[in-house]
Design an enzyme around this catalytic site. Structure first.
Site, short mmCIF file in Angstrom:
data_model
loop_
_atom_site.label_atom_id
_atom_site.label_comp_id
_atom_site.label_asym_id
_atom_site.label_seq_id
_atom_site.Cartn_x
_atom_site.Cartn_y
_atom_site.Cartn_z
N ASP A 19 0.82 -1.21 0.00
CA ASP A 19 0.00 0.00 0.00
C ASP A 19 0.86 1.26 0.00
OD1 ASP A 19 -2.35 1.42 -0.01
OD2 ASP A 19 -2.68 1.27 2.15
N TRP A 24 2.73 7.94 -2.30
CA TRP A 24 4.17 8.14 -2.49
C TRP A 24 4.41 9.08 -3.68
CZ3 TRP A 24 7.53 7.28 -6.52
CH2 TRP A 24 8.90 7.24 -6.22
N ARG A 32 -0.32 9.44 -9.75
CA ARG A 32 -0.43 8.21 -8.95
C ARG A 32 0.16 7.01 -9.68
NH1 ARG A 32 -3.77 7.20 -4.89
NH2 ARG A 32 -4.32 5.20 -5.82
N HIS A 36 2.95 3.43 -8.88
CA HIS A 36 2.82 1.99 -9.17
C HIS A 36 4.04 1.49 -9.95
CE1 HIS A 36 -1.15 2.04 -7.55
NE2 HIS A 36 -1.65 2.81 -8.50
N GLU A 66 -11.88 -5.10 -5.21
CA GLU A 66 -12.42 -3.75 -5.07
C GLU A 66 -11.67 -2.71 -5.91
OE1 GLU A 66 -13.56 -6.32 -1.86
OE2 GLU A 66 -11.53 -5.64 -2.37
N LEU A 130 11.52 -20.44 -3.54
CA LEU A 130 10.48 -19.57 -3.01
C LEU A 130 9.23 -19.61 -3.89
CD1 LEU A 130 9.52 -17.17 -1.14
CD2 LEU A 130 10.56 -15.65 -2.86
N ARG A 187 1.74 -4.76 6.20
CA ARG A 187 1.06 -3.74 5.41
C ARG A 187 1.84 -2.45 5.46
NH1 ARG A 187 -5.22 -2.27 4.35
NH2 ARG A 187 -4.80 -0.51 2.97
N GLU A 206 0.63 -12.91 12.58
CA GLU A 206 1.09 -11.69 13.23
C GLU A 206 0.97 -10.56 12.21
OE1 GLU A 206 1.69 -11.67 16.34
OE2 GLU A 206 1.75 -13.84 16.64
#
Length: 240
Positions: A19, A24, A32, A36, A66, A130, A187, A206
């Site tokens: 986020d 930023w 904006r 990204h 959303e 990974l 986050r 957590e």
């Protein structure tokens, strides 16, 4: 890796809500969408670093169910960036033994993006390092509804009885089937909510929240999150 980190107490699965890209960019007088684009560098760092320090699974929240509410131009840029990132970074990820998986409802994703996804997933299908989940057109509630429908169909067809349905059975119908639940969810960007991310899987995760915007999220921030995780006494309802 920070020397204070205990290599014997690492989270197996880290989920990241990436986020703060737009904010930023706006702080720097940019559009904006520029945020990204800069965020792609942080994605590359996240994959590289988690692979390096021995994380088993990394799930990145790239686009939620959303997010279609955002301006059409921004959605288009995000979908094109996915294609650009995959075509550029797949050879290196393949060489680094990364496995790529996309989770979510891909039926609404543009064909151009699907072709890039299929290419990248196929290129890395024989790797064993990974596992990177890219959550694309993903919503935790949507995933649960999808699982319920699949289970109901199995019951209706006589392939599954109601008595066989438990937490373990339910998890087999989620997008993350076969994976450990996330031990740690990060986050960035200052918000302190999960925003429909891994709703079922995060029951015992957590949660680490930071004001750092995602384009600035690097190895040091990952270390801080892991140190936060290692300071926790994970009792799972017991007394330790």
């Amino acid at each position: 890796m920070n020397q204070k980190i205990n290599p014997n107490n690492m989270p197996r699965h880290i989920g990241v809500i990436m986020d703060g890209n737009g904010r930023w960019a706006q702080k720097r007088g940019m559009m904006r969408t520029s945020g990204h684009r800069h965020a792609m560098n942080a994605v590359k760092t996240a994959i590289s670093y988690c692979s390096q320090i021995g994380i088993e699974v990394l799930t990145l929240y790239a686009f939620s169910t959303e997010n279609w509410k955002r301006p059409v131009e921004e959605v288009s840029v995000l979908m094109n960036l996915i294609v650009e990132f995959l075509l550029k970074e797949t050879p290196e990820m393949k060489a680094n033994n990364v496995v790529l998986r996309f989770i979510g409802d891909l039926s609404r994703v543009p064909e151009k993006s699907i072709k890039a996804i299929d290419y990248s997933v196929n290129e890395m299908k024989n790797n064993s390092g990974l596992l990177v989940n890219i959550a694309l057109n993903y919503g935790g509630r949507n995933e649960i509804v999808h699982a319920v429908k699949s289970i109901c169909q199995k019951v209706g067809e006589g392939d599954l009885s109601i008595d066989q349905i438990n937490e373990q059975t339910f998890a087999e119908y989620l997008y993350t089937v076969g994976e450990p639940d996330p031990d740690l969810i990060i986050r960035s960007g200052g918000e302190t909510r999960l925003s429909n991310f891994l709703t079922w899987q995060s029951a015992y995760s957590e949660l680490y929240f930071t004001d750092v915007f995602w384009p600035d999220f690097g190895e040091d921030e990952f270390d801080n999150a892991i140190l936060y995780f290692q300071a926790k006494d994970r009792r799972y309802g017991g007394i330790g």
